[in-house]
Design a protein around this motif. Structure first.
Motif, PDB file in Angstrom:
ATOM      1  N   LEU A   1       0.708  -1.297  -0.029  1.00  0.00           N
ATOM      2  CA  LEU A   1       0.193   0.054  -0.024  1.00  0.00           C
ATOM      3  C   LEU A   1       0.569   1.242   0.166  1.00  0.00           C
ATOM      4  N   GLN A   2       2.114   1.193   0.186  1.00  0.00           N
ATOM      5  CA  GLN A   2       2.964   2.500   0.331  1.00  0.00           C
ATOM      6  C   GLN A   2       3.040   2.823  -1.125  1.00  0.00           C
ATOM      7  N   ASN A   3       2.612   2.155  -2.272  1.00  0.00           N
ATOM      8  CA  ASN A   3       2.726   2.812  -3.578  1.00  0.00           C
ATOM      9  C   ASN A   3       1.574   2.315  -4.434  1.00  0.00           C
ATOM     10  N   THR A   4       0.545   3.213  -4.151  1.00  0.00           N
ATOM     11  CA  THR A   4      -0.914   2.883  -4.711  1.00  0.00           C
ATOM     12  C   THR A   4      -1.034   4.270  -5.921  1.00  0.00           C
ATOM     13  N   ALA A   5      -0.243   5.088  -5.929  1.00  0.00           N
ATOM     14  CA  ALA A   5      -0.277   6.270  -6.926  1.00  0.00           C
ATOM     15  C   ALA A   5      -0.552   5.833  -8.395  1.00  0.00           C
ATOM     16  N   VAL A   6      -1.529   6.421  -9.043  1.00  0.00           N
ATOM     17  CA  VAL A   6      -1.445   6.347 -10.376  1.00  0.00           C
ATOM     18  C   VAL A   6      -0.617   6.675 -11.281  1.00  0.00           C
ATOM     19  N   THR A   7       0.323   5.727 -11.824  1.00  0.00           N
ATOM     20  CA  THR A   7       1.207   6.560 -12.666  1.00  0.00           C
ATOM     21  C   THR A   7       1.070   5.934 -14.103  1.00  0.00           C
ATOM     22  N   LYS A   8       2.207   6.131 -14.930  1.00  0.00           N
ATOM     23  CA  LYS A   8       2.347   5.901 -16.214  1.00  0.00           C
ATOM     24  C   LYS A   8       3.105   4.383 -16.400  1.00  0.00           C
ATOM     25  N   THR A   9       3.757   4.039 -15.468  1.00  0.00           N
ATOM     26  CA  THR A   9       4.250   2.844 -15.353  1.00  0.00           C
ATOM     27  C   THR A   9       3.659   1.870 -14.062  1.00  0.00           C
ATOM     28  N   VAL A  10       3.820   0.533 -14.472  1.00  0.00           N
ATOM     29  CA  VAL A  10       3.521  -0.225 -13.488  1.00  0.00           C
ATOM     30  C   VAL A  10       4.385  -0.473 -11.974  1.00  0.00           C
ATOM     31  N   PRO A  11       3.911   0.001 -10.964  1.00  0.00           N
ATOM     32  CA  PRO A  11       4.822   0.221  -9.566  1.00  0.00           C
ATOM     33  C   PRO A  11       5.830  -0.636  -9.666  1.00  0.00           C
ATOM     34  N   THR A  12       6.797  -0.383  -9.006  1.00  0.00           N
ATOM     35  CA  THR A  12       7.880  -1.645  -8.925  1.00  0.00           C
ATOM     36  C   THR A  12       8.172  -1.768  -7.322  1.00  0.00           C
ATOM     37  N   TYR A  13       8.539  -2.998  -6.557  1.00  0.00           N
ATOM     38  CA  TYR A  13       8.605  -3.021  -5.422  1.00  0.00           C
ATOM     39  C   TYR A  13       9.820  -3.908  -5.118  1.00  0.00           C
ATOM     40  N   PRO A  14      10.501  -3.532  -4.098  1.00  0.00           N
ATOM     41  CA  PRO A  14      12.209  -3.877  -3.846  1.00  0.00           C
ATOM     42  C   PRO A  14      12.159  -5.212  -3.313  1.00  0.00           C
ATOM     43  N   PHE A  15      11.283  -6.290  -3.805  1.00  0.00           N
ATOM     44  CA  PHE A  15      11.621  -7.528  -3.050  1.00  0.00           C
ATOM     45  C   PHE A  15      12.926  -8.211  -3.185  1.00  0.00           C
ATOM     46  N   HIS A  16      13.844  -7.685  -4.230  1.00  0.00           N
ATOM     47  CA  HIS A  16      14.992  -7.992  -4.297  1.00  0.00           C
ATOM     48  C   HIS A  16      16.083  -7.824  -3.081  1.00  0.00           C
ATOM     49  N   GLU A  17      15.547  -6.909  -2.167  1.00  0.00           N
ATOM     50  CA  GLU A  17      16.332  -6.760  -1.079  1.00  0.00           C
ATOM     51  C   GLU A  17      16.236  -7.951   0.099  1.00  0.00           C
ATOM     52  N   HIS A  18      15.229  -8.847  -0.163  1.00  0.00           N
ATOM     53  CA  HIS A  18      14.744  -9.755   0.624  1.00  0.00           C
ATOM     54  C   HIS A  18      14.976 -11.182   0.098  1.00  0.00           C
ATOM     55  N   CYS A  19      14.921 -11.218  -1.204  1.00  0.00           N
ATOM     56  CA  CYS A  19      15.040 -12.592  -1.597  1.00  0.00           C
ATOM     57  C   CYS A  19      15.590 -12.677  -3.154  1.00  0.00           C
ATOM     58  N   SER A  20      15.925 -13.861  -3.709  1.00  0.00           N
ATOM     59  CA  SER A  20      16.219 -13.914  -5.007  1.00  0.00           C
ATOM     60  C   SER A  20      14.909 -13.997  -5.882  1.00  0.00           C
ATOM     61  N   GLY A  21      15.136 -13.949  -7.234  1.00  0.00           N
ATOM     62  CA  GLY A  21      14.125 -14.003  -8.114  1.00  0.00           C
ATOM     63  C   GLY A  21      13.346 -15.458  -7.981  1.00  0.00           C
ATOM     64  N   ASP A  22      14.378 -16.533  -8.065  1.00  0.00           N
ATOM     65  CA  ASP A  22      13.411 -17.909  -7.836  1.00  0.00           C
ATOM     66  C   ASP A  22      12.844 -17.985  -6.488  1.00  0.00           C
ATOM     67  N   ALA A  23      13.205 -17.477  -5.603  1.00  0.00           N
ATOM     68  CA  ALA A  23      12.453 -17.303  -4.072  1.00  0.00           C
ATOM     69  C   ALA A  23      11.074 -16.677  -4.292  1.00  0.00           C
ATOM     70  N   PHE A  24      11.324 -15.499  -4.939  1.00  0.00           N
ATOM     71  CA  PHE A  24      10.181 -14.781  -5.076  1.00  0.00           C
ATOM     72  C   PHE A  24       9.017 -15.279  -6.066  1.00  0.00           C
TER      73      PHE A  24
END
Length: 596
Positions: free
Chosen positions: A455-478
């Motif tokens: 919910l920290q990023n729900t603003a309407v923008t011209k791009t799909v919002p990106t979330y920093p899950f890479h800080e917690h795990c790898s792509g395979d884990a996500f």
């Protein structure tokens, strides 16, 4: 499972009213062609034990043993043989009193008569059992033809007061929370109109089930919605097109005739869709359709006969034949003498020819009882009675009903398809060059911390919002995390990924089901390549108190390392937390001494 009922009558009392009707019906009525399944207990057959008419002592109460577990999911149209659908709740005993002449109205001034409500039946019920369900079961037990003329009352025996319960009130909850000497009574009150108690229902998943049901709490997750359903005079329903596309596909079809208005609006990268439905839909019934969309389960015991038939119609119109089939099978399995007359009239009113034909066949097999019941015939009216008579004159003998199995619950497979398609995805996570799209609402429903993060990023923008899950795990884990949240399963979970999720994701986002699956994965198939990483997990502070890891799995790791010590890269142990190296050395020392 067995449900024992008891009936208490004062010494010397004459058997009248419902008892006489019961004797008459028992002589002429045969239901050998249909299984008897209680409308109140989706997982139980019933066995009656009634006290003699002259007895002054109550018979034995039904026992709430393990064999009597109340399981609403077993007949929920979700594959009753599948263990993942068996969600059990322990029942309570609910006594429901009634007058000896069951079709006699009762007023508060009558409550001072000591023997007025001396008779009672004992039912098995849970906190979720609604008053309407209790009324339906009492009508069935007392062989009342038209249960709509009766209501459940809360009676205060000390104050001599009575209050009619709304259909959706829960008597077991009332009984547990009451500080007064209250009983419940099944009372004839044809002129009483009860308004539904207005409470905002909070939807929570059952233990062990997927978390998607939380999305029924529309206000909480409306910010992630891209589909709004409108029904005249009702609150808007906020949904996801990605889920509706798979579970209720005809709701999105532009040619669907039940759509009054359809409006699309661009909002950043998303297309917001608003659909207004025509008046053929009912809000309460539609909520059960949506509940099924998220869970694959139907709350049969909460629904009236007409609502169940409406669900059959809605399921077919919205492209959910499994929902329609589940409700139709449930209706057929539960057709008995206590509901045959309203079954006939309702199926006739709704133009449901298949169910109407089934009811007519039932009536023909019990013709002597059906045709001689004046009260029942007054319910169906002259037109339907003439139709029954003509069918009986034809001499055609209907085939015996062979109960059909409920359709398998495919909610996990369908949400796996939602994940595979990733249509209408409104969030992405980036892991270097790897971009992984997902649906924020589905992840948000998994836990409150995860919802707050998204919910920290729900603003309407011209791009799909990106979330920093890479800080917690790898792509395979996500990717593994997404599969677990969407489907409750993970087809290709490795030990390495499981360790990542335990350490950096499951605890951070409060995802116990993810943690449990990962712990199960790392607790088997130890190898030279994974044992040190798994052993390190068992020493982390975040697993303190989880004995399956800190005692059982840790011991297995110690033994494996000692057994394969020459193959282990012991240098990796120096950076491990706690006393890992010392514990391994101590076990090696113990083994060396024992060998001497």
């Amino acid at each position: 499972e067995e449900e024992e009922e008891e009936e208490v009558q004062q010494g010397g009392a004459e058997r009248t009213g419902s008892a006489e009707r019961k004797d008459s019906l028992q002589k002429s009525y045969s239901t050998s062609h249909l299984p008897k399944i209680s409308l109140a207990a989706a997982a139980g057959k019933t066995r009656s034990k009634e006290a003699p008419a002259t007895s002054t002592k109550s018979s034995e109460e039904p026992k709430a043993s393990s064999s009597n577990l109340f399981s609403p999911a077993q007949n929920s149209g979700g594959g009753s043989t599948s263990p993942r659908n068996l969600i059990q709740q322990k029942p309570s005993i609910l006594r429901v009193h009634y007058t000896l002449k069951v079709d006699t109205p009762v007023e508060e001034k009558d409550l001072r008569t000591p023997q007025l409500l001396a008779n009672f039946k004992s039912l098995l019920a849970t906190n979720q059992t609604a008053a309407k369900t209790v009324v339906e079961n009492m009508a069935k037990k007392l062989l009342v033809v038209d249960g709509s003329k009766y209501h459940l009352y809360e009676v205060d025996r000390a104050k001599f007061t009575m209050r009619v319960l709304a259909d959706n009130e829960q008597p077991v909850v009332i009984q547990k929370n009451s500080t007064s000497d209250v009983i419940f009574a099944f009372i004839f009150s044809p002129n009483v109109v009860v308004k539904q108690k207005q409470t905002r229902r909070v939807y929570e998943p059952e233990p062990g089930a997927l978390s998607h049901r939380r999305l029924m709490n529309f206000a909480q997750y409306s910010k992630f919605s891209d589909l709004t359903l409108m029904l005249a005079g009702c609150e808007p329903m906020h949904l996801l097109q990605a889920i509706v596309e798979v579970r209720l596909p005809l709701l999105l079809a532009k040619e669907s005739k039940f759509i009054k208005k359809r409006k699309e609006k661009k909002a950043g990268t998303a297309t917001l869709l608003t659909i207004e439905l025509d008046d053929s839909f009912q809000y309460d019934t539609l909520m059960y359709v949506l509940d099924w969309m998220y869970t694959g389960v139907v709350g049969f015991v909460e629904l009236s006969l007409e609502q169940l038939m409406k669900l059959v119609q809605d399921g077919m119109r919205l492209g959910a034949p499994a929902l329609a089939s589940s409700c139709e099978i449930y209706l057929k399995r539960n057709l008995e003498m206590h509901n045959i007359y309203p079954f006939l009239t309702t199926s006739h009113k709704l133009n449901m020819e298949s169910l109407k034909e089934f009811a007519i066949n039932f009536a023909l097999q019990n013709w002597s009882t059906i045709s001689s019941n004046k009260e029942g015939l007054s319910i169906i009216g002259l037109e339907l009675f003439q139709e029954l008579t003509m069918a009986n004159i034809s001499g055609v003998v209907p085939e015996k009903y062979q109960p059909e199995p409920f359709p398998e619950n495919t909610v996990r497979e369908d949400f796996a398809r939602v994940l595979k398609l990733r249509h209408f995805a409104d969030g992405v996570a980036m892991f270097g060059p790897q971009i992984i799209p997902f649906h924020r609402a589905i992840l948000s429903a998994a836990s409150q911390p995860l919802a707050a993060f998204l919910l920290q990023n729900t603003a309407v923008t011209k791009t799909v919002p990106t979330y920093p899950f890479h800080e917690h795990c790898s792509g395979d884990a996500f990717n593994a995390l997404l599969e677990m949240v969407y489907t409750g399963e993970c087809s290709n979970l490795t030990h390495h990924v499981a360790c990542q999720l335990i350490e950096h994701v499951a605890n951070t986002w409060q995802l116990p089901h993810v943690r449990d699956m990962c712990e199960q994965q790392i607790s088997s198939n130890l190898s030279v390549d994974n044992v040190l990483e798994i052993m390190r997990i068992t020493y982390l502070p975040l697993v303190a108190g989880r004995l399956n890891l800190t005692v059982t799995l840790r011991g297995l790791c110690h033994n494996f390392v000692c057994d394969h010590f020459s193959e282990i890269d012991v240098g990796a142990m120096k950076d491990m937390p706690g006393n890992v190296s010392f514990d391994v050395l101590q076990m090696l020392n113990t083994r060396a001494r024992d060998n001497k």
